[in-house]
Design a protein around this motif. Sequence first.
Motif, PDB file in Angstrom:
ATOM      1  N   ILE A   4       0.857  -1.188   0.000  1.00 46.48           N
ATOM      2  CA  ILE A   4       0.000   0.000   0.000  1.00 46.48           C
ATOM      3  C   ILE A   4       0.892   1.236   0.000  1.00 46.48           C
ATOM      4  CG2 ILE A   4      -1.802   1.274   1.231  1.00 46.48           C
ATOM      5  CD1 ILE A   4      -2.540  -1.392   2.618  1.00 46.48           C
ATOM      6  N   THR A   5       0.589   2.185  -0.902  1.00 42.48           N
ATOM      7  CA  THR A   5       1.325   3.447  -0.875  1.00 42.48           C
ATOM      8  C   THR A   5       0.408   4.562  -0.395  1.00 42.48           C
ATOM      9  OG1 THR A   5       0.848   4.326  -3.107  1.00 42.48           O
ATOM     10  CG2 THR A   5       2.584   2.624  -2.916  1.00 42.48           C
ATOM     11  N   LEU A   6       1.031   5.581   0.169  1.00 43.65           N
ATOM     12  CA  LEU A   6       0.309   6.761   0.645  1.00 43.65           C
ATOM     13  C   LEU A   6       0.886   8.006  -0.007  1.00 43.65           C
ATOM     14  CD1 LEU A   6      -0.033   6.147   4.502  1.00 43.65           C
ATOM     15  CD2 LEU A   6      -1.868   6.112   2.807  1.00 43.65           C
ATOM     16  N   SER A   7       0.019   8.847  -0.527  1.00 44.42           N
ATOM     17  CA  SER A   7       0.395  10.156  -1.061  1.00 44.42           C
ATOM     18  C   SER A   7      -0.623  11.155  -0.550  1.00 44.42           C
ATOM     19  CB  SER A   7       0.392  10.157  -2.590  1.00 44.42           C
ATOM     20  OG  SER A   7       1.196   9.120  -3.111  1.00 44.42           O
ATOM     21  N   SER A   8      -0.166  12.328  -0.095  1.00 38.87           N
ATOM     22  CA  SER A   8      -1.126  13.274   0.472  1.00 38.87           C
ATOM     23  C   SER A   8      -0.562  14.696   0.453  1.00 38.87           C
ATOM     24  CB  SER A   8      -1.474  12.887   1.920  1.00 38.87           C
ATOM     25  OG  SER A   8      -0.441  13.269   2.808  1.00 38.87           O
ATOM     26  N   ASP A   9      -1.445  15.641   0.764  1.00 34.45           N
ATOM     27  CA  ASP A   9      -1.043  17.033   0.965  1.00 34.45           C
ATOM     28  C   ASP A   9      -1.045  17.382   2.450  1.00 34.45           C
ATOM     29  OD1 ASP A   9      -3.764  17.061   1.511  1.00 34.45           O
ATOM     30  OD2 ASP A   9      -4.317  18.367  -0.142  1.00 34.45           O
ATOM     31  N   ILE A  10      -0.970  16.368   3.303  1.00 37.00           N
ATOM     32  CA  ILE A  10      -1.086  16.556   4.750  1.00 37.00           C
ATOM     33  C   ILE A  10       0.185  17.134   5.357  1.00 37.00           C
ATOM     34  CG2 ILE A  10      -1.404  15.341   6.955  1.00 37.00           C
ATOM     35  CD1 ILE A  10      -3.143  13.316   5.428  1.00 37.00           C
ATOM     36  N   GLY A  11       1.348  16.799   4.789  1.00 42.05           N
ATOM     37  CA  GLY A  11       2.613  17.164   5.426  1.00 42.05           C
ATOM     38  C   GLY A  11       2.973  16.150   6.496  1.00 42.05           C
ATOM     39  N   LEU A  12       4.101  16.389   7.145  1.00 45.75           N
ATOM     40  CA  LEU A  12       4.589  15.434   8.149  1.00 45.75           C
ATOM     41  C   LEU A  12       4.636  16.020   9.558  1.00 45.75           C
ATOM     42  CD1 LEU A  12       7.452  13.786   6.062  1.00 45.75           C
ATOM     43  CD2 LEU A  12       5.225  12.792   6.636  1.00 45.75           C
ATOM     44  N   ASN A  13       4.053  17.192   9.755  1.00 46.54           N
ATOM     45  CA  ASN A  13       4.065  17.799  11.088  1.00 46.54           C
ATOM     46  C   ASN A  13       2.856  17.423  11.924  1.00 46.54           C
ATOM     47  OD1 ASN A  13       6.483  19.177  10.621  1.00 46.54           O
ATOM     48  ND2 ASN A  13       5.430  20.904   9.657  1.00 46.54           N
ATOM     49  N   ASP A  14       1.888  16.753  11.300  1.00 47.24           N
ATOM     50  CA  ASP A  14       0.657  16.368  11.986  1.00 47.24           C
ATOM     51  C   ASP A  14       0.715  14.880  12.338  1.00 47.24           C
ATOM     52  OD1 ASP A  14      -1.938  16.402  12.954  1.00 47.24           O
ATOM     53  OD2 ASP A  14      -2.735  17.531  11.262  1.00 47.24           O
ATOM     54  N   TYR A  15      -0.263  14.429  13.091  1.00 43.15           N
ATOM     55  CA  TYR A  15      -0.336  13.017  13.475  1.00 43.15           C
ATOM     56  C   TYR A  15      -1.081  12.176  12.451  1.00 43.15           C
ATOM     57  CZ  TYR A  15      -5.199  13.997  14.664  1.00 43.15           C
ATOM     58  OH  TYR A  15      -6.517  14.353  14.607  1.00 43.15           O
ATOM     59  N   LEU A  16      -1.716  12.823  11.466  1.00 46.19           N
ATOM     60  CA  LEU A  16      -2.655  12.112  10.607  1.00 46.19           C
ATOM     61  C   LEU A  16      -2.012  11.006   9.788  1.00 46.19           C
ATOM     62  CD1 LEU A  16      -4.922  15.051   9.398  1.00 46.19           C
ATOM     63  CD2 LEU A  16      -5.601  13.118  10.832  1.00 46.19           C
ATOM     64  N   VAL A  17      -0.831  11.258   9.218  1.00 53.60           N
ATOM     65  CA  VAL A  17      -0.188  10.217   8.419  1.00 53.60           C
ATOM     66  C   VAL A  17       0.089   8.987   9.275  1.00 53.60           C
ATOM     67  CG1 VAL A  17       1.886   9.594   7.123  1.00 53.60           C
ATOM     68  CG2 VAL A  17       0.801  11.814   6.738  1.00 53.60           C
ATOM     69  N   GLY A  18       0.588   9.188  10.473  1.00 55.25           N
ATOM     70  CA  GLY A  18       0.838   8.066  11.376  1.00 55.25           C
ATOM     71  C   GLY A  18      -0.441   7.349  11.755  1.00 55.25           C
ATOM     72  N   ALA A  19      -1.518   8.107  11.957  1.00 61.37           N
ATOM     73  CA  ALA A  19      -2.794   7.490  12.318  1.00 61.37           C
ATOM     74  C   ALA A  19      -3.339   6.634  11.170  1.00 61.37           C
ATOM     75  CB  ALA A  19      -3.796   8.572  12.706  1.00 61.37           C
ATOM     76  N   ILE A  20      -3.217   7.120   9.945  1.00 64.26           N
ATOM     77  CA  ILE A  20      -3.684   6.348   8.788  1.00 64.26           C
ATOM     78  C   ILE A  20      -2.899   5.050   8.662  1.00 64.26           C
ATOM     79  CG2 ILE A  20      -3.861   6.330   6.264  1.00 64.26           C
ATOM     80  CD1 ILE A  20      -4.296   9.413   6.474  1.00 64.26           C
ATOM     81  N   LYS A  21      -1.580   5.134   8.861  1.00 60.10           N
ATOM     82  CA  LYS A  21      -0.774   3.907   8.825  1.00 60.10           C
ATOM     83  C   LYS A  21      -1.206   2.951   9.931  1.00 60.10           C
ATOM     84  CE  LYS A  21       3.357   6.001   6.786  1.00 60.10           C
ATOM     85  NZ  LYS A  21       4.802   6.299   6.973  1.00 60.10           N
ATOM     86  N   GLY A  22      -1.541   3.497  11.081  1.00 56.83           N
ATOM     87  CA  GLY A  22      -2.030   2.655  12.168  1.00 56.83           C
ATOM     88  C   GLY A  22      -3.324   1.951  11.803  1.00 56.83           C
ATOM     89  N   GLN A  23      -4.221   2.649  11.123  1.00 59.61           N
ATOM     90  CA  GLN A  23      -5.465   2.018  10.675  1.00 59.61           C
ATOM     91  C   GLN A  23      -5.182   0.870   9.713  1.00 59.61           C
ATOM     92  OE1 GLN A  23      -7.403   5.514   9.024  1.00 59.61           O
ATOM     93  NE2 GLN A  23      -8.871   5.568  10.719  1.00 59.61           N
ATOM     94  N   LEU A  24      -4.271   1.115   8.772  1.00 58.69           N
ATOM     95  CA  LEU A  24      -3.951   0.087   7.785  1.00 58.69           C
ATOM     96  C   LEU A  24      -3.316  -1.133   8.452  1.00 58.69           C
ATOM     97  CD1 LEU A  24      -2.546   2.426   4.998  1.00 58.69           C
ATOM     98  CD2 LEU A  24      -4.703   1.159   4.892  1.00 58.69           C
ATOM     99  N   LEU A  25      -2.411  -0.907   9.375  1.00 59.16           N
ATOM    100  CA  LEU A  25      -1.733  -2.021  10.049  1.00 59.16           C
ATOM    101  C   LEU A  25      -2.671  -2.768  10.993  1.00 59.16           C
ATOM    102  CD1 LEU A  25       1.683  -0.286  10.748  1.00 59.16           C
ATOM    103  CD2 LEU A  25       1.297  -2.238   9.234  1.00 59.16           C
ATOM    104  N   THR A  26      -3.633  -2.062  11.573  1.00 56.39           N
ATOM    105  CA  THR A  26      -4.623  -2.732  12.413  1.00 56.39           C
ATOM    106  C   THR A  26      -5.488  -3.667  11.572  1.00 56.39           C
ATOM    107  OG1 THR A  26      -4.680  -0.900  13.984  1.00 56.39           O
ATOM    108  CG2 THR A  26      -6.582  -2.383  13.965  1.00 56.39           C
TER     109      THR A  26
END
Length: 269
Positions: A4-26
Motif C-alpha cells: 500500500i502506498t500513501l500520497s497526500s497534501d497533509i505534510g509530516l508535522n501532523d499526526y494524521l499520516v501516522g494514524a492512517i498507517k495505524g489504521q492500515l496495520l490494524t
Amino acid sequence: MPVITLSSDIGLNDYLVGAIKGQLLTAMPDCAIADISHQLTAFDYQQAAYICGNAFGYFPGDTFHIIIVNFFDQHPKRMLLAEYNSQYIICPDNGILTMITQSKPVDIKAIPIPATAKSLLDATKLIADCIKQMITGKKPDTTEVKDIEEKYPMRSAVGTDWIDSQIIFIDNFENVVLNVTKSEFEEIRAGRSFRIVLMRNSEFITRISDNYAAVQPGENLAFFNAGGYLEIAINKGNVAGLFGLQRYANASNMQNRLLYQTVRILFES
C-alpha cells in the motif's frame, strides 16, 4: 503481503499520516506501507499527477495506491477505487484520478462515505476495511460508478517551429520539469536544431545532455529525466531561482506571470 502506498497534501508535522498507517496495520498487520510524498500541494493536480504517476510504475502488480489530496474541497460522499495498469488507485472524486491516468479508467467503483463520517480518519478507516475485504477475497462495500469528476493534464502549446511548455514541477535543487515528453519533443523537432529560451534573447540551451556531469559546474543543461519529461537545470546551480521560474499555478488570473511559468522552445531548420 499487500503493498500500500500513501500520497497526500497533509505534510509530516501532523499526526494524521501516522494514524492512517495505524489504521492500515490494524486491519492488515502484514501489509507493507510505502510513502510516495506527503508534500503534495492542495489544488495543484498537475504536480500530484506528475509525482504519483511516475512513482506508481515501479511498484508490483496489485499494489493499492491511496491518494489524499484536496480531500475536503467539498464534503466527500465517496472515494473512488479504480484498477489501472494491474494496480489499484484509491482517491477522492475530485479529478485527480484522470489527471494521473490521463484517460478515464474502465473499471471504477465508489467507496461510499456515509454522512456520519465527519473526519478524514473516518474515511480512511473505510479505505482500510475495503482493502482488507479485497485481499481476503470478500466482496467489498463498493458500488459501480460511471460519472466522475474529470480533469486532465495541461498540454504544451505547439506551433510548427515552437513549443510553449508549462513548468509542472520544481525539485529540492530547484531544477525545473516541463510538461513535454521526449517523444513529443522529437516529433516536433523533426531533426532540427533548437533553442530552449531561459532568458529572452540572451540565455539559451541548445543541446540535450545525458546527465549533470555532461556540462561544467555553473553551466545550463537540459535532459530527459527518468519519467521521460524534459528537465532544465544548472550543474551545481539553481536554475529556477536564477531565471525567476515558477511552477505553473492553477489560479484563474495569470496576467504578468506566464513568462515565468512557461518555457519556450524554438526550432530552426
